[in-house]
Design a protein around this motif. Structure first.
Motif, PDB file in Angstrom:
ATOM      1  N   GLN A   1       3.846  62.826  93.681  1.00  0.00           N
ATOM      2  CA  GLN A   1       3.017  62.863  94.885  1.00  0.00           C
ATOM      3  C   GLN A   1       3.096  61.543  95.643  1.00  0.00           C
ATOM      4  OE1 GLN A   1      -0.652  64.231  92.972  1.00  0.00           O
ATOM      5  NE2 GLN A   1      -0.509  66.129  94.159  1.00  0.00           N
ATOM      6  N   TRP A   2       3.084  60.439  94.920  1.00  0.00           N
ATOM      7  CA  TRP A   2       3.185  59.124  95.561  1.00  0.00           C
ATOM      8  C   TRP A   2       4.523  58.985  96.272  1.00  0.00           C
ATOM      9  CZ3 TRP A   2       6.086  54.670  95.513  1.00  0.00           C
ATOM     10  CH2 TRP A   2       5.498  53.535  96.077  1.00  0.00           C
ATOM     11  N   LEU A   3       5.603  59.374  95.592  1.00  0.00           N
ATOM     12  CA  LEU A   3       6.936  59.281  96.206  1.00  0.00           C
ATOM     13  C   LEU A   3       7.067  60.202  97.412  1.00  0.00           C
ATOM     14  CD1 LEU A   3       9.075  59.129  92.951  1.00  0.00           C
ATOM     15  CD2 LEU A   3       8.712  57.247  94.592  1.00  0.00           C
TER      16      LEU A   3
ATOM     17  N   CYS B   1       7.844  56.212  85.552  1.00  0.00           N
ATOM     18  CA  CYS B   1       8.512  55.626  86.708  1.00  0.00           C
ATOM     19  C   CYS B   1       9.055  56.730  87.598  1.00  0.00           C
ATOM     20  CB  CYS B   1       9.650  54.714  86.263  1.00  0.00           C
ATOM     21  SG  CYS B   1      10.973  55.577  85.374  1.00  0.00           S
ATOM     22  N   GLY B   2       9.570  56.330  88.725  1.00  0.00           N
ATOM     23  CA  GLY B   2      10.218  57.256  89.640  1.00  0.00           C
ATOM     24  C   GLY B   2      10.783  56.511  90.826  1.00  0.00           C
ATOM     25  N   GLY B   3      11.554  57.227  91.608  1.00  0.00           N
ATOM     26  CA  GLY B   3      12.135  56.628  92.797  1.00  0.00           C
ATOM     27  C   GLY B   3      12.511  57.681  93.808  1.00  0.00           C
ATOM     28  N   VAL B   4      12.718  57.241  95.032  1.00  0.00           N
ATOM     29  CA  VAL B   4      13.203  58.133  96.079  1.00  0.00           C
ATOM     30  C   VAL B   4      14.251  57.377  96.886  1.00  0.00           C
ATOM     31  CG1 VAL B   4      11.310  57.558  97.688  1.00  0.00           C
ATOM     32  CG2 VAL B   4      12.586  59.688  97.967  1.00  0.00           C
ATOM     33  N   CYS B   5      15.382  58.018  97.026  1.00  0.00           N
ATOM     34  CA  CYS B   5      16.484  57.505  97.838  1.00  0.00           C
ATOM     35  C   CYS B   5      16.299  58.082  99.237  1.00  0.00           C
ATOM     36  CB  CYS B   5      17.808  57.956  97.224  1.00  0.00           C
ATOM     37  SG  CYS B   5      19.251  57.496  98.189  1.00  0.00           S
ATOM     38  N   LEU B   6      16.216  57.232 100.232  1.00  0.00           N
ATOM     39  CA  LEU B   6      16.000  57.660 101.610  1.00  0.00           C
ATOM     40  C   LEU B   6      17.316  57.564 102.368  1.00  0.00           C
ATOM     41  CD1 LEU B   6      12.730  55.622 102.113  1.00  0.00           C
ATOM     42  CD2 LEU B   6      12.909  58.074 101.608  1.00  0.00           C
ATOM     43  N   TYR B   7      17.674  58.642 103.044  1.00  0.00           N
ATOM     44  CA  TYR B   7      18.946  58.634 103.751  1.00  0.00           C
ATOM     45  C   TYR B   7      18.881  59.551 104.970  1.00  0.00           C
ATOM     46  CZ  TYR B   7      19.928  63.090 101.448  1.00  0.00           C
ATOM     47  OH  TYR B   7      19.859  64.381 101.018  1.00  0.00           O
TER      48      TYR B   7
ATOM     49  N   HIS C   1      15.808  52.671  99.056  1.00  0.00           N
ATOM     50  CA  HIS C   1      15.258  53.219  97.812  1.00  0.00           C
ATOM     51  C   HIS C   1      13.863  52.645  97.618  1.00  0.00           C
ATOM     52  CE1 HIS C   1      15.661  54.986  93.740  1.00  0.00           C
ATOM     53  NE2 HIS C   1      14.815  54.031  93.416  1.00  0.00           N
ATOM     54  N   ILE C   2      12.942  53.526  97.286  1.00  0.00           N
ATOM     55  CA  ILE C   2      11.588  53.104  96.933  1.00  0.00           C
ATOM     56  C   ILE C   2      11.384  53.485  95.473  1.00  0.00           C
ATOM     57  CG2 ILE C   2       9.122  53.443  97.339  1.00  0.00           C
ATOM     58  CD1 ILE C   2       9.853  54.181 100.248  1.00  0.00           C
ATOM     59  N   ALA C   3      11.018  52.517  94.667  1.00  0.00           N
ATOM     60  CA  ALA C   3      10.779  52.752  93.240  1.00  0.00           C
ATOM     61  C   ALA C   3       9.322  52.472  92.927  1.00  0.00           C
ATOM     62  CB  ALA C   3      11.678  51.856  92.394  1.00  0.00           C
TER      63      ALA C   3
ATOM     64  N   LEU D   1      14.385  62.569  95.451  1.00  0.00           N
ATOM     65  CA  LEU D   1      13.572  62.042  94.363  1.00  0.00           C
ATOM     66  C   LEU D   1      14.418  61.967  93.098  1.00  0.00           C
ATOM     67  CD1 LEU D   1      11.489  63.140  96.473  1.00  0.00           C
ATOM     68  CD2 LEU D   1       9.933  63.373  94.562  1.00  0.00           C
ATOM     69  N   MET D   2      14.278  60.875  92.384  1.00  0.00           N
ATOM     70  CA  MET D   2      15.099  60.657  91.198  1.00  0.00           C
ATOM     71  C   MET D   2      14.379  59.776  90.189  1.00  0.00           C
ATOM     72  SD  MET D   2      17.671  57.788  92.867  1.00  0.00           S
ATOM     73  CE  MET D   2      18.809  59.007  93.299  1.00  0.00           C
ATOM     74  N   ASN D   3      14.896  59.783  88.978  1.00  0.00           N
ATOM     75  CA  ASN D   3      14.413  58.878  87.945  1.00  0.00           C
ATOM     76  C   ASN D   3      12.939  59.101  87.611  1.00  0.00           C
ATOM     77  OD1 ASN D   3      15.778  56.849  86.380  1.00  0.00           O
ATOM     78  ND2 ASN D   3      14.381  55.333  87.203  1.00  0.00           N
ATOM     79  N   ILE D   4      12.468  60.342  87.796  1.00  0.00           N
ATOM     80  CA  ILE D   4      11.075  60.667  87.476  1.00  0.00           C
ATOM     81  C   ILE D   4      10.983  60.768  85.958  1.00  0.00           C
ATOM     82  CG2 ILE D   4       9.163  62.263  87.864  1.00  0.00           C
ATOM     83  CD1 ILE D   4      10.375  61.105  90.489  1.00  0.00           C
ATOM     84  N   PHE D   5      10.128  59.951  85.366  1.00  0.00           N
ATOM     85  CA  PHE D   5      10.069  59.896  83.907  1.00  0.00           C
ATOM     86  C   PHE D   5       8.681  59.483  83.451  1.00  0.00           C
ATOM     87  CE2 PHE D   5      10.597  57.776  79.806  1.00  0.00           C
ATOM     88  CZ  PHE D   5      11.351  58.705  79.111  1.00  0.00           C
ATOM     89  N   THR D   6       8.221  60.130  82.395  1.00  0.00           N
ATOM     90  CA  THR D   6       6.968  59.781  81.732  1.00  0.00           C
ATOM     91  C   THR D   6       7.268  59.619  80.249  1.00  0.00           C
ATOM     92  OG1 THR D   6       5.698  61.107  83.303  1.00  0.00           O
ATOM     93  CG2 THR D   6       4.604  60.544  81.240  1.00  0.00           C
ATOM     94  N   LEU D   7       6.644  58.649  79.617  1.00  0.00           N
ATOM     95  CA  LEU D   7       6.816  58.511  78.172  1.00  0.00           C
ATOM     96  C   LEU D   7       6.517  59.855  77.505  1.00  0.00           C
ATOM     97  CD1 LEU D   7       5.061  55.063  77.545  1.00  0.00           C
ATOM     98  CD2 LEU D   7       7.524  55.556  77.425  1.00  0.00           C
ATOM     99  N   PRO D   8       7.381  60.288  76.594  1.00  0.00           N
ATOM    100  CA  PRO D   8       7.201  61.622  75.990  1.00  0.00           C
ATOM    101  C   PRO D   8       5.807  61.879  75.420  1.00  0.00           C
ATOM    102  CG  PRO D   8       9.347  60.757  75.423  1.00  0.00           C
ATOM    103  CD  PRO D   8       8.615  59.649  76.140  1.00  0.00           C
TER     104      PRO D   8
END
Length: 157
Positions: free
Chosen positions: A112-114, A70-76, A56-58, A92-99
């Motif tokens: 894009q970074w993920l 924030c965000g993350g990517v699970c690699l498998y 996982h890369i966060a 890709l998961m947990n992609i979130f920006t303050l409202p």
């Protein structure tokens, strides 16, 4: 607003957990007072193991010295196929920006970074689940609807 993306590591565990709770409460409409101890403990264990192994890369999106997303990517690995010869996948998961800061390119920068990180690892296939609000963003980045997939619903047992 200038956004920078910072890779998170195991020293960021508490910050990752704070953001994960915010994401879970928003995405699953979990009220602020409702306990999530078991779920958060499982997420903590996931982060500890997956960050250490690289599965996982966060990351955090930062602006003006503050974390704003924030965000993350699970690699498998899955079985190689014609549409994924390496068998390497990124979820890709947990992609979130303050409202209050949405629609300003923060989510785009995170995704894009993920995507770059997953591709650098060798992933030929990238997946994500999206809210209706985020569909336009993901489509501009090359994501398309997937057909032919079903999801098991254990609640039907």
């Amino acid at each position: 607003m200038e956004v920078t993306i910072r890779r998170a590591d195991s020293s960021d565990l508490e910050e990752l957990m704070r953001w994960r709770e915010v994401v879970l409460r928003e995405v699953f409409s979990i009220p602020a007072g409702e306990p999530m101890d078991d779920l958060l403990a499982a997420n903590r264990a996931y982060y500890r193991a997956a960050l250490e192994t690289g599965a996982h890369i966060a990351c955090f999106a930062c602006a003006e010295g503050r974390i704003i997303g924030c965000g993350g990517v699970c690699l498998y690995q899955e079985m190689p196929s014609p549409d994924n010869p390496s068998g390497k996948c990124g979820y890709l998961m947990n992609i979130f920006t303050l409202p209050r800061l949405r629609q300003r390119g923060v989510g785009r920068a995170v995704v894009q970074w993920l995507m770059q990180e997953a591709k650098r690892w060798g992933a030929d296939k990238l997946y994500l689940e999206a809210s209706e609000q985020a569909y336009p963003l993901y489509r501009t980045l090359g994501f398309c609807d997937m057909t032919g997939y079903l999801k098991y619903d254990k609640a039907s047992d």
